[in-house]
Design an enzyme around this catalytic site. Structure first.
Site: not given
Ligand SMILES: [Zn+2]
Length: 258
Positions: A75-76, A125, A129, A220
């Site tokens: 993620d991210d 995502h 965020h 991540h």
């Molecule tokens: Zn995230």
């Protein structure tokens, strides 16, 4: 089933009845507090534990997986670390799913393109965020999802079907937004806590000791620490005969709308 849409009507009835009984001094006010406590407890638990699927359907693992397949998810990103993660995955012939943030895609379009070129799957995502994601209304969440989809569409002709909410938060607004945007909510069953725990050994132990077939693992692609953990994890998976596949392959669901 312990789901928001089933529980709320029951709690409303219990709430009204217990309040009336307490007002006419037939029963104690403690029953009203109990109803409030159950409502607050279920809402909080449902919002922060994505596996409950309390507010909306959530895919968080492949149940009854009879092969030793799991899904690594990152993620991210994309970030410069993503390139090292991609090289590592290639070395192990492993496939993963990357839940990308729209503004990161705009910053690193070439890295984003490389994720797809190397046969991995991408998911939405959100655009920003936002730290206050849990407090956005359904319309704002929809906008966050749509803008991220647009950033993806600027680069590849794909509209992703998979959405992972920031921090894994689900609530009635998230449920309403994903119904509108037609995304599947993807959670996890094995959370590394790689953005919270400093000690790499602890992160590796946490993920590896609990690893079971069908797991969706949350990592991540934002730090060299996670890169080192992923390096050890892929070695461990090789020894244990685990294979990482994309979410669409694991769950047998299409990743994109064409
Ligand atoms: Zn995230």
């Amino acid at each position: 089933m312990w789901k928001h849409k089933n529980i709320v009507p029951i709690l409303i009835v219990f709430g009204i009845v217990s309040t009336l009984l307490a007002l006419f001094a037939v029963s104690s006010w403690w029953w009203v507090f109990l109803v409030l406590f159950v409502w607050l407890g279920s809402t909080t638990w449902g919002a922060f534990d994505i596996r409950q699927g309390y507010f909306t359907d959530v895919f968080y693992k492949k149940k009854h997986e009879n092969r030793r397949r799991v899904s690594l998810t990152f993620d991210d990103g994309p970030t410069p670390v993503t390139l090292d993660i991609l090289a590592l995955l290639k070395q192990h012939q492993a496939k993963a799913t990357f839940f990308c943030i729209g503004k990161q895609i705009n910053k690193h379009p070439d890295i984003f393109r490389k994720i797809i070129e190397e046969g991995h799957t991408i998911g939405n995502h959100t655009m920003n965020h936002s730290k206050g994601f849990g407090f956005l209304n359904a319309q704002q969440i929809e906008q966050e999802i749509d803008s991220c989809d647009a950033s993806i569409n600027d680069i590849v002709p794909h509209k992703p079907r998979f959405f992972r909410p920031p921090f894994g938060v689900t609530n009635p607004s998230v449920a309403k937004a994903v119904k509108e945007t037609k995304h599947h909510v993807i959670g996890w069953s094995n959370r590394s806590l790689d953005t919270i725990i400093d000690d790499e050994n602890k992160i590796f132990d946490r993920v590896s000791t609990r690893l079971v077939p069908g797991d969706i693992i949350l990592l991540h692609d934002t730090s060299n620490k996670t890169l080192r953990v992923a390096t050890r994890l892929l070695e461990y998976m090789k020894q244990q005969d685990f294979q990482s596949v994309t979410i669409d392959e694991l769950l047998n669901l299409p990743a994109y709308e064409h």
